[in-house]
Scaffold this motif. Structure first.
Motif, mmCIF file in Angstrom:
data_model
loop_
_atom_site.group_PDB
_atom_site.id
_atom_site.type_symbol
_atom_site.label_atom_id
_atom_site.label_comp_id
_atom_site.label_asym_id
_atom_site.label_seq_id
_atom_site.Cartn_x
_atom_site.Cartn_y
_atom_site.Cartn_z
ATOM 1 N N VAL A 1 36.562 -3.268 8.750
ATOM 2 C CA VAL A 1 36.547 -4.502 7.959
ATOM 3 C C VAL A 1 37.538 -5.560 8.437
ATOM 4 C CG1 VAL A 1 35.739 -3.328 5.888
ATOM 5 C CG2 VAL A 1 38.189 -3.559 6.270
ATOM 6 N N GLN A 2 38.483 -5.187 9.311
ATOM 7 C CA GLN A 2 39.523 -6.126 9.717
ATOM 8 C C GLN A 2 39.412 -6.489 11.194
ATOM 9 O OE1 GLN A 2 42.662 -3.481 7.737
ATOM 10 N NE2 GLN A 2 43.584 -5.511 7.480
ATOM 11 N N ASN A 3 39.990 -7.631 11.546
ATOM 12 C CA ASN A 3 39.984 -8.126 12.926
ATOM 13 C C ASN A 3 40.992 -7.345 13.757
ATOM 14 O OD1 ASN A 3 40.121 -9.550 15.330
ATOM 15 N ND2 ASN A 3 39.919 -11.547 14.338
ATOM 16 N N ILE A 4 40.533 -6.703 14.823
ATOM 17 C CA ILE A 4 41.426 -5.856 15.619
ATOM 18 C C ILE A 4 42.291 -6.640 16.604
ATOM 19 C CG2 ILE A 4 39.877 -3.871 15.441
ATOM 20 C CD1 ILE A 4 39.038 -4.448 18.347
ATOM 21 N N GLU A 5 42.109 -7.950 16.679
ATOM 22 C CA GLU A 5 42.895 -8.737 17.628
ATOM 23 C C GLU A 5 44.393 -8.658 17.350
ATOM 24 O OE1 GLU A 5 41.732 -10.344 20.392
ATOM 25 O OE2 GLU A 5 39.894 -9.257 19.851
ATOM 26 N N GLU A 6 44.772 -8.254 16.155
ATOM 27 C CA GLU A 6 46.187 -8.118 15.803
ATOM 28 C C GLU A 6 46.921 -7.159 16.733
ATOM 29 O OE1 GLU A 6 49.944 -7.982 14.073
ATOM 30 O OE2 GLU A 6 48.362 -9.506 13.939
ATOM 31 N N ILE A 7 46.213 -6.188 17.313
ATOM 32 C CA ILE A 7 46.877 -5.178 18.148
ATOM 33 C C ILE A 7 47.522 -5.787 19.391
ATOM 34 C CG2 ILE A 7 45.328 -3.349 17.359
ATOM 35 C CD1 ILE A 7 43.894 -3.556 20.074
ATOM 36 N N TYR A 8 47.089 -6.991 19.778
ATOM 37 C CA TYR A 8 47.633 -7.619 20.982
ATOM 38 C C TYR A 8 48.897 -8.437 20.702
ATOM 39 C CZ TYR A 8 43.163 -6.180 22.927
ATOM 40 O OH TYR A 8 42.076 -5.437 23.336
ATOM 41 N N ASN A 9 49.385 -8.343 19.474
ATOM 42 C CA ASN A 9 50.611 -9.064 19.103
ATOM 43 C C ASN A 9 51.841 -8.170 19.218
ATOM 44 O OD1 ASN A 9 49.249 -11.476 18.539
ATOM 45 N ND2 ASN A 9 48.821 -10.861 16.419
ATOM 46 N N GLY A 10 52.043 -7.650 20.409
ATOM 47 C CA GLY A 10 53.276 -6.930 20.689
ATOM 48 C C GLY A 10 53.304 -5.464 20.332
ATOM 49 N N TYR A 11 52.143 -4.851 20.129
ATOM 50 C CA TYR A 11 52.123 -3.428 19.776
ATOM 51 C C TYR A 11 52.206 -2.568 21.034
ATOM 52 C CZ TYR A 11 51.184 -4.611 14.960
ATOM 53 O OH TYR A 11 51.310 -5.092 13.690
ATOM 54 N N ARG A 12 52.981 -1.502 20.922
ATOM 55 C CA ARG A 12 53.218 -0.600 22.049
ATOM 56 C C ARG A 12 52.290 0.612 22.024
ATOM 57 N NH1 ARG A 12 54.675 0.838 27.136
ATOM 58 N NH2 ARG A 12 55.963 2.720 27.225
ATOM 59 N N LEU A 13 51.994 1.109 20.830
ATOM 60 C CA LEU A 13 51.261 2.371 20.691
ATOM 61 C C LEU A 13 50.197 2.247 19.614
ATOM 62 C CD1 LEU A 13 52.825 5.919 20.666
ATOM 63 C CD2 LEU A 13 51.347 5.245 18.762
ATOM 64 N N LEU A 14 49.033 2.837 19.873
ATOM 65 C CA LEU A 14 47.921 2.840 18.920
ATOM 66 C C LEU A 14 47.601 4.272 18.513
ATOM 67 C CD1 LEU A 14 45.419 0.344 20.655
ATOM 68 C CD2 LEU A 14 47.240 -0.202 19.013
ATOM 69 N N ILE A 15 47.378 4.470 17.231
ATOM 70 C CA ILE A 15 46.919 5.758 16.714
ATOM 71 C C ILE A 15 45.514 5.563 16.169
ATOM 72 C CG2 ILE A 15 47.329 7.637 15.088
ATOM 73 C CD1 ILE A 15 50.271 6.821 15.032
ATOM 74 N N PHE A 16 44.551 6.286 16.716
ATOM 75 C CA PHE A 16 43.160 6.182 16.281
ATOM 76 C C PHE A 16 42.853 7.345 15.345
ATOM 77 C CE2 PHE A 16 43.441 3.976 20.276
ATOM 78 C CZ PHE A 16 42.593 2.887 20.155
ATOM 79 N N LEU A 17 42.624 7.046 14.086
ATOM 80 C CA LEU A 17 42.270 8.043 13.085
ATOM 81 C C LEU A 17 40.928 7.624 12.509
ATOM 82 C CD1 LEU A 17 43.155 10.571 11.513
ATOM 83 C CD2 LEU A 17 44.342 9.073 9.910
ATOM 84 N N CYS A 18 39.851 8.071 13.145
ATOM 85 C CA CYS A 18 38.525 7.556 12.786
ATOM 86 C C CYS A 18 37.429 8.462 13.329
ATOM 87 C CB CYS A 18 38.341 6.141 13.324
ATOM 88 S SG CYS A 18 38.505 6.016 15.125
ATOM 89 N N LEU A 19 36.202 8.181 12.912
ATOM 90 C CA LEU A 19 35.027 8.889 13.394
ATOM 91 C C LEU A 19 34.653 8.412 14.803
ATOM 92 C CD1 LEU A 19 32.824 8.564 10.180
ATOM 93 C CD2 LEU A 19 34.005 10.631 10.938
ATOM 94 N N ALA A 20 33.916 9.257 15.521
ATOM 95 C CA ALA A 20 33.447 8.886 16.851
ATOM 96 C C ALA A 20 32.599 7.614 16.810
ATOM 97 C CB ALA A 20 32.641 10.036 17.462
ATOM 98 N N ASP A 21 31.752 7.472 15.781
ATOM 99 C CA ASP A 21 30.897 6.286 15.667
ATOM 100 C C ASP A 21 31.724 5.007 15.569
ATOM 101 O OD1 ASP A 21 28.367 7.420 15.845
ATOM 102 O OD2 ASP A 21 28.327 7.930 13.729
ATOM 103 N N SER A 22 32.806 5.044 14.802
ATOM 104 C CA SER A 22 33.668 3.869 14.664
ATOM 105 C C SER A 22 34.362 3.555 15.981
ATOM 106 C CB SER A 22 34.714 4.113 13.568
ATOM 107 O OG SER A 22 34.095 4.367 12.327
ATOM 108 N N PHE A 23 34.781 4.590 16.679
ATOM 109 C CA PHE A 23 35.501 4.404 17.933
ATOM 110 C C PHE A 23 34.602 3.840 19.025
ATOM 111 C CE2 PHE A 23 37.041 5.967 22.040
ATOM 112 C CZ PHE A 23 38.335 5.475 22.019
ATOM 113 N N VAL A 24 33.375 4.360 19.118
ATOM 114 C CA VAL A 24 32.436 3.920 20.157
ATOM 115 C C VAL A 24 32.194 2.415 20.081
ATOM 116 C CG1 VAL A 24 29.994 3.992 20.807
ATOM 117 C CG2 VAL A 24 31.263 6.114 20.534
ATOM 118 N N GLY A 25 32.193 1.861 18.886
ATOM 119 C CA GLY A 25 31.908 0.436 18.723
ATOM 120 C C GLY A 25 33.076 -0.487 18.985
ATOM 121 N N LEU A 26 34.257 0.066 19.240
ATOM 122 C CA LEU A 26 35.442 -0.765 19.448
ATOM 123 C C LEU A 26 35.471 -1.376 20.842
ATOM 124 C CD1 LEU A 26 38.316 1.377 17.855
ATOM 125 C CD2 LEU A 26 37.284 -0.704 16.929
#
Length: 311
Positions: A57-82
């Motif tokens: 539901v949210q805009n993922i562009e926020e991750i490019y604002n200085g984030y060092r590490l990402l934690i993906f806690l989601c289903l395969a279907d959600s991940f494939v579409g990213l």
């Protein structure tokens, strides 16, 4: 990919060693509970600047604002579409179901070379085995067409299926081994749970072409009806029709390709009906694969050109 046990202490250790006092982002979907998020936050809050984002539901562009590490806690279907340039980050994958294959792959649908982290779920992702049986066949044909050689290894002997053996088998594939079925479900928006159905339909489509070449019964799709006024598609199909590399390859290697295709399909069938919804999805999945192959710029285009999805 570094494989770790599934617990919050492992995540905290990675954050401490790789992103201490830096910004990290939890990317989750609707399969994750507030309790899950709270437990994860409590495990890392002392070591980082924590933020979270619902990727559905949210805009993922926020991750490019200085984030060092990402934690993906989601289903395969959600991940494939990213659509994320994961090379810019340290990545921790925590699939919320047993579907783990997409997390191992990069945007080119080959095994990622990054030193990311996978915290394994309890279940076994048998879709990996179905995918490997189809893609070994697919990569074999692709290599023969484009490189005139192939080092594909086909092993159809039964083996014990465990989480360890499945991942071990996955990690043995070559660096350039393409998971074409993952690209298809990504672009055609087919659920990951239907991957064995996709593999079965694809291997069956190639089997139909192999037999049609041998019996000289290949039939072309009605190109002008299919593409209408799209001159680029007309030109593409004309070029593929005049390129006889696949036809020649099958004529020269019929017995070998037929045997590999049939054996691969037999193995895929073993995983096909583990999902009770497969029968309900056959027609719609065929149409989605057909549309994908229509616009493909590789050997998948032959499946549309020779009209195998209407047989």
């Amino acid at each position: 990919m570094k494989i770790l046990n599934r617990n919050y202490k492992e995540i905290a250790n990675i954050v401490q060693s790789k992103a201490k006092y830096q910004k990290i982002m939890l990317l989750y979907d609707d399969s994750v509970t507030n309790e899950d998020i709270t437990k994860l936050y409590d495990s890392v809050k002392d070591y980082c600047i924590f933020n979270k984002l619902n990727i559905q539901v949210q805009n993922i562009e926020e991750i490019y604002n200085g984030y060092r590490l990402l934690i993906f806690l989601c289903l395969a279907d959600s991940f494939v579409g990213l659509k994320i340039n994961r090379e810019e980050f340290i990545n921790i994958y925590c699939p919320s179901d047993e579907g783990i294959l997409p997390f191992f792959l990069n945007d080119e649908n080959v095994l990622s070379k990054q030193n990311d982290y996978m915290l394994l779920p309890k279940g076994i992702d048998v879709n990996i085995l179905s995918s490997l049986y189809f893609n070994r066949f697919y990569n074999h044909i692709k290599d023969l067409i484009y490189f005139q050689s192939s080092d594909a290894q086909f092993d159809f002997n039964p083996t014990e299926i465990t989480q360890h053996s499945v991942i071990e088998t996955l990690n043995k594939v070559n660096a350039d081994f393409e998971f074409k079925d993952i690209d298809i479900i990504k672009h055609a928006k087919i659920p990951y749970s239907l991957l064995p159905l996709v593999d079965y339909l694809l291997i069956t489509a190639f089997d139909l072409i192999i037999d049609a070449v041998k019996s000289q019964t290949l039939m072309l799709v009605d190109v002008y009806k299919a593409v209408k006024d799209d001159d680029k598609l007309v030109d593409k199909f004309y070029a593929y029709y005049n390129n006889n590399c696949l036809i020649n390859l099958i004529n020269l290697n019929y017995q070998c390709l037929k045997r590999i295709c049939e054996k691969s399909r037999e193995k895929i069938v073993e995983f096909l009906f583990l999902n009770c919804k497969v029968k309900e999805e056959i027609d719609s999945t065929i149409e989605k694969i057909k549309t994908y192959s229509k616009y493909a710029e590789d050997i998948m285009c032959y499946l549309y050109l020779y009209n195998v999805f209407d047989k």
